[in-house]
Design a protein around this motif. Structure first.
Motif, PDB file in Angstrom:
ATOM      1  N   GLU A  13     -36.250 -44.732 -29.940  1.00 38.12           N
ATOM      2  CA  GLU A  13     -37.101 -43.342 -29.614  1.00 38.12           C
ATOM      3  C   GLU A  13     -36.810 -42.718 -28.281  1.00 38.12           C
ATOM      4  OE1 GLU A  13     -41.224 -44.637 -29.875  1.00 38.12           O
ATOM      5  OE2 GLU A  13     -40.976 -45.274 -32.039  1.00 38.12           O
ATOM      6  N   LEU A  14     -36.710 -43.290 -27.031  1.00 37.95           N
ATOM      7  CA  LEU A  14     -36.166 -42.702 -25.861  1.00 37.95           C
ATOM      8  C   LEU A  14     -34.944 -41.960 -25.905  1.00 37.95           C
ATOM      9  CD1 LEU A  14     -37.266 -42.479 -22.949  1.00 37.95           C
ATOM     10  CD2 LEU A  14     -35.782 -44.352 -22.458  1.00 37.95           C
ATOM     11  N   ILE A  15     -33.840 -42.515 -26.545  1.00 34.89           N
ATOM     12  CA  ILE A  15     -32.769 -42.180 -26.694  1.00 34.89           C
ATOM     13  C   ILE A  15     -32.794 -40.925 -27.828  1.00 34.89           C
ATOM     14  CG2 ILE A  15     -30.316 -42.728 -27.941  1.00 34.89           C
ATOM     15  CD1 ILE A  15     -30.692 -45.667 -26.941  1.00 34.89           C
ATOM     16  N   GLY A  16     -33.561 -41.051 -28.919  1.00 34.64           N
ATOM     17  CA  GLY A  16     -33.422 -40.023 -29.902  1.00 34.64           C
ATOM     18  C   GLY A  16     -34.064 -38.718 -29.113  1.00 34.64           C
ATOM     19  N   GLY A  17     -35.078 -39.002 -28.198  1.00 31.24           N
ATOM     20  CA  GLY A  17     -35.699 -37.734 -27.235  1.00 31.24           C
ATOM     21  C   GLY A  17     -34.718 -37.262 -26.774  1.00 31.24           C
ATOM     22  N   ALA A  18     -33.917 -37.999 -25.658  1.00 32.01           N
ATOM     23  CA  ALA A  18     -33.115 -37.560 -25.010  1.00 32.01           C
ATOM     24  C   ALA A  18     -31.925 -36.847 -25.656  1.00 32.01           C
ATOM     25  CB  ALA A  18     -32.311 -38.719 -24.274  1.00 32.01           C
ATOM     26  N   ARG A  19     -31.536 -37.247 -27.015  1.00 33.59           N
ATOM     27  CA  ARG A  19     -30.364 -36.660 -27.596  1.00 33.59           C
ATOM     28  C   ARG A  19     -31.004 -35.024 -28.257  1.00 33.59           C
ATOM     29  NH1 ARG A  19     -25.189 -37.821 -26.672  1.00 33.59           N
ATOM     30  NH2 ARG A  19     -25.326 -40.191 -26.370  1.00 33.59           N
ATOM     31  N   ALA A  20     -32.321 -35.069 -28.241  1.00 33.64           N
ATOM     32  CA  ALA A  20     -33.207 -33.729 -28.547  1.00 33.64           C
ATOM     33  C   ALA A  20     -33.329 -32.957 -27.458  1.00 33.64           C
ATOM     34  CB  ALA A  20     -34.150 -34.185 -29.496  1.00 33.64           C
ATOM     35  N   ALA A  50     -24.569 -43.293 -29.670  1.00 31.87           N
ATOM     36  CA  ALA A  50     -25.149 -42.263 -30.584  1.00 31.87           C
ATOM     37  C   ALA A  50     -24.337 -40.959 -30.514  1.00 31.87           C
ATOM     38  CB  ALA A  50     -26.507 -41.940 -29.841  1.00 31.87           C
ATOM     39  N   GLY A  51     -23.269 -40.888 -29.623  1.00 29.91           N
ATOM     40  CA  GLY A  51     -22.274 -39.815 -29.525  1.00 29.91           C
ATOM     41  C   GLY A  51     -22.141 -39.157 -28.080  1.00 29.91           C
ATOM     42  N   PRO A  52     -21.294 -38.150 -28.057  1.00 26.87           N
ATOM     43  CA  PRO A  52     -20.968 -37.751 -26.812  1.00 26.87           C
ATOM     44  C   PRO A  52     -22.076 -36.764 -26.189  1.00 26.87           C
ATOM     45  CG  PRO A  52     -19.781 -36.273 -28.374  1.00 26.87           C
ATOM     46  CD  PRO A  52     -20.377 -37.599 -29.043  1.00 26.87           C
ATOM     47  N   GLY A  53     -22.324 -36.406 -25.129  1.00 26.12           N
ATOM     48  CA  GLY A  53     -23.334 -35.469 -24.410  1.00 26.12           C
ATOM     49  C   GLY A  53     -24.385 -36.129 -23.508  1.00 26.12           C
ATOM     50  N   GLY A  54     -23.868 -36.909 -22.849  1.00 23.97           N
ATOM     51  CA  GLY A  54     -24.833 -37.604 -22.048  1.00 23.97           C
ATOM     52  C   GLY A  54     -24.166 -38.711 -20.917  1.00 23.97           C
ATOM     53  N   THR A  55     -24.544 -39.099 -20.150  1.00 20.29           N
ATOM     54  CA  THR A  55     -24.077 -40.161 -19.308  1.00 20.29           C
ATOM     55  C   THR A  55     -25.339 -41.078 -18.939  1.00 20.29           C
ATOM     56  OG1 THR A  55     -22.992 -38.185 -18.066  1.00 20.29           O
ATOM     57  CG2 THR A  55     -23.153 -40.555 -16.894  1.00 20.29           C
ATOM     58  N   VAL A  56     -24.679 -42.279 -19.032  1.00 18.51           N
ATOM     59  CA  VAL A  56     -25.483 -43.536 -18.676  1.00 18.51           C
ATOM     60  C   VAL A  56     -25.423 -43.774 -17.046  1.00 18.51           C
ATOM     61  CG1 VAL A  56     -26.152 -45.903 -19.083  1.00 18.51           C
ATOM     62  CG2 VAL A  56     -25.361 -44.383 -20.834  1.00 18.51           C
ATOM     63  N   LEU A  57     -26.561 -43.771 -16.295  1.00 11.09           N
ATOM     64  CA  LEU A  57     -26.293 -44.270 -15.023  1.00 11.09           C
ATOM     65  C   LEU A  57     -27.037 -45.658 -14.798  1.00 11.09           C
ATOM     66  CD1 LEU A  57     -27.231 -40.631 -13.191  1.00 11.09           C
ATOM     67  CD2 LEU A  57     -24.940 -41.633 -13.733  1.00 11.09           C
TER      68      LEU A  57
END
Length: 99
Positions: A13-20, A50-57
């Motif tokens: 759910e957190l990942i889905g929200g971040a992607r949105a 989940a695909g490009p468009g973010g960075t994991v820190l």
């Protein structure tokens, strides 16, 4: 890890929200050996899949640095300090603090 399905659902759910484009946070607390690290590894891998468009820190706490203010924040943001907008005075202050 006890409650792993619930935890994995919260991560999804957190990942889905971040992607949105929504912010969010998830607090993971567990005694050593109970799977918190495995859950965080799962979260990072799921986000990257989940695909490009973010960075994991990621950063780890170091017992010797508990008295050093913002040492965790420094460890978290230092690797991406070069991505900050150079014309923003807040960014300049942050970059000076991290270098």
């Amino acid at each position: 890890m006890h409650g792993a399905n619930t935890a994995r659902k919260a991560v999804a759910e957190l990942i889905g929200g971040a992607r949105a484009g929504r912010g969010g946070a998830l607090l993971v607390r567990a005694e050593p050996g109970l799977g918190a690290g495995a859950l965080l590894d799962h979260a990072a891998a799921s986000f990257e899949r989940a695909g490009p468009g973010g960075t994991v820190l990621r950063a780890r706490g170091v017992a010797a640095e508990t008295a050093v203010p913002y040492s965790g924040l420094h460890a978290l943001l230092r690797p991406v300090a070069d991505r900050a907008a150079p014309d923003d005075p807040r960014t300049a202050a942050l970059v000076r603090a991290l270098t």
